[in-house]
Scaffold this active site. Structure first.
Site, PDB file in Angstrom:
ATOM      1  N   LYS A  61      29.502  43.472  48.733  1.00  0.00           N
ATOM      2  CA  LYS A  61      29.856  44.826  49.169  1.00  0.00           C
ATOM      3  C   LYS A  61      29.096  45.183  50.444  1.00  0.00           C
ATOM      4  O   LYS A  61      29.651  45.755  51.383  1.00  0.00           O
ATOM      5  CB  LYS A  61      29.516  45.839  48.060  1.00  0.00           C
ATOM      6  CG  LYS A  61      30.490  45.775  46.898  1.00  0.00           C
ATOM      7  CD  LYS A  61      30.018  46.576  45.696  1.00  0.00           C
ATOM      8  CE  LYS A  61      30.938  46.341  44.509  1.00  0.00           C
ATOM      9  NZ  LYS A  61      30.464  46.841  43.244  1.00  0.00           N
ATOM     10  N   GLN A  76      25.752  50.371  40.744  1.00  0.00           N
ATOM     11  CA  GLN A  76      26.316  49.141  40.171  1.00  0.00           C
ATOM     12  C   GLN A  76      26.082  49.108  38.654  1.00  0.00           C
ATOM     13  O   GLN A  76      24.964  49.245  38.183  1.00  0.00           O
ATOM     14  CB  GLN A  76      25.657  47.923  40.846  1.00  0.00           C
ATOM     15  CG  GLN A  76      26.213  46.590  40.416  1.00  0.00           C
ATOM     16  CD  GLN A  76      27.662  46.374  40.867  1.00  0.00           C
ATOM     17  OE1 GLN A  76      28.025  46.694  41.987  1.00  0.00           O
ATOM     18  NE2 GLN A  76      28.482  45.838  39.982  1.00  0.00           N
ATOM     19  N   ASP A 107      33.547  55.009  43.316  1.00  0.00           N
ATOM     20  CA  ASP A 107      34.042  54.170  42.219  1.00  0.00           C
ATOM     21  C   ASP A 107      35.077  54.921  41.382  1.00  0.00           C
ATOM     22  O   ASP A 107      35.796  54.307  40.584  1.00  0.00           O
ATOM     23  CB  ASP A 107      32.875  53.773  41.296  1.00  0.00           C
ATOM     24  CG  ASP A 107      32.521  52.301  41.432  1.00  0.00           C
ATOM     25  OD1 ASP A 107      33.347  51.538  41.990  1.00  0.00           O
ATOM     26  OD2 ASP A 107      31.434  51.917  40.975  1.00  0.00           O
TER      27      ASP A 107
END
Ligand code: NAP
Length: 284
Positions: free
Chosen positions: A53, A97, A120
């Site tokens: 990422k 994460q 997200d």
């Protein structure tokens, strides 16, 4: 033989176009999209995802920061860090994460992220927006799959779509997006009876269960569009999808390979959503 949906090539094209859009935004408005990724602990897979990422964000010209935190950080300390980035205008996207260490309540951390920076799309505000027909920040994997349908000209309206798997990350938001696109959606899971009878009616079949090669030709109707989200590693570290590609490909009209299908689109959509959040911060 099915047309293979080339997620890798599409992701590369989109990321290169995104780099141009980022340059333009910087030149015209003086704004650089900023993404912070917060990583807690030493999970090797998470470290790989985060590095990918980071690289993609930098390549697209984003302002990118990765915060690596020790596995024994307290929940209060982590929440304070999230809050700091909520108020830092350099960042338009915040991603924590997952998974987090067991002593930390994931929901509390996800719900601490400013919904407008929740790239997200896991915050309940964004889930609510999605299911109310007003999607804004959408979980990146299903968002990437919708982009594939669009680019490959696969129409969804009136089609029978079956989603196998109902996780908050993939299955549920996928079902919501398909419904929004006027497909007739069936959501299935581990307690579903007679699964193959249901999947056999699917014009569009999306599989996200985490079981290598589970969906064989017996589950698939001739001419179906088959999207394989699964990423399963065997003992030798080789990647396999949830769909048995060899037996399903001859029956499908379109199919995504693993690797090179859905996976590369996920990071691309993360960057796209961060870019859009940066534009929104300017009132666009
Ligand atoms: P998850 O949270 O473990 O959820 C799995 C879902 O599959 C659950 O809803 C479960 O049902 C259902 N399921 C399990 N066995 C089943 C069976 N035999 N028949 C029907 N349904 C069954 O998994 P996830 O996070 O959604 O991930 C699924 C897969 O996609 C994994 O391989 C993961 O690595 C991969 N993935 C890939 C990407 C990408 O970018 N390519 C992104 C995310 C995930 P219950 O709800 O009843 O337990």
């Amino acid at each position: 033989m099915a047309i293979r949906i080339d997620g890798k090539a599409l992701a590369q094209k989109m990321q290169s176009e995104l780099a141009d859009k980022v340059s333009l935004l910087k030149a015209e408005k003086g704004v650089v999209p900023g993404l912070v990724v917060i990583l807690v602990g030493d999970d090797p897979a998470s470290h790989i995802y985060v590095r990918n990422k980071e690289r993609a964000a930098e390549k697209a010209g984003f302002y990118s920061e990765t915060v690596r935190l020790s596995a024994d950080i307290s929940q209060e300390e982590l929440l304070a860090i999230v809050d700091k980035y909520n108020h830092d205008d350099r960042f338009h996207g915040i991603l924590v994460q997952l998974p987090l260490p067991a002593h930390i309540d994931e929901d509390s951390v996800v719900l601490a992220i400013d919904p407008d920076k929740d790239v997200d799309g896991f915050h309940h505000v964004n889930t609510g927006r999605l299911w109310s027909g007003q999607p804004m920040m959408v979980p990146c994997t299903p968002a990437g799959i919708m982009k594939m349908f669009e680019v490959y000209g696969i129409s969804l309206e009136g089609k029978n779509a079956v989603v196998v798997g109902r996780s908050n990350i993939v299955g549920k938001p996928m079902a919501a997006l398909l419904l929004e696109a006027n497909a007739t959606v069936t959501s299935t899971h581990s307690k579903t009876c007679h699964l193959s009878e249901i999947t056999h009616k699917a014009d569009i079949l999306v599989v996200a269960i985490g079981k290598a090669n589970f969906i064989t030709a017996d589950y698939v109707k001739n001419g179906a569009v088959v999207i394989d989200v699964g990423m399963n590693r065997d003992a030798d570290g080789k990647l396999a999808g949830d769909v048995d590609f060899a037996s399903v490909e001859p029956k499908a009209s379109y199919i995504t390979p693993v690797p090179g299908g859905v996976g590369p689109m996920t990071i691309t959509m993360l960057l796209e959503q961060t870019y859009e959040a940066a534009r929104r911060s300017l009132g666009h």
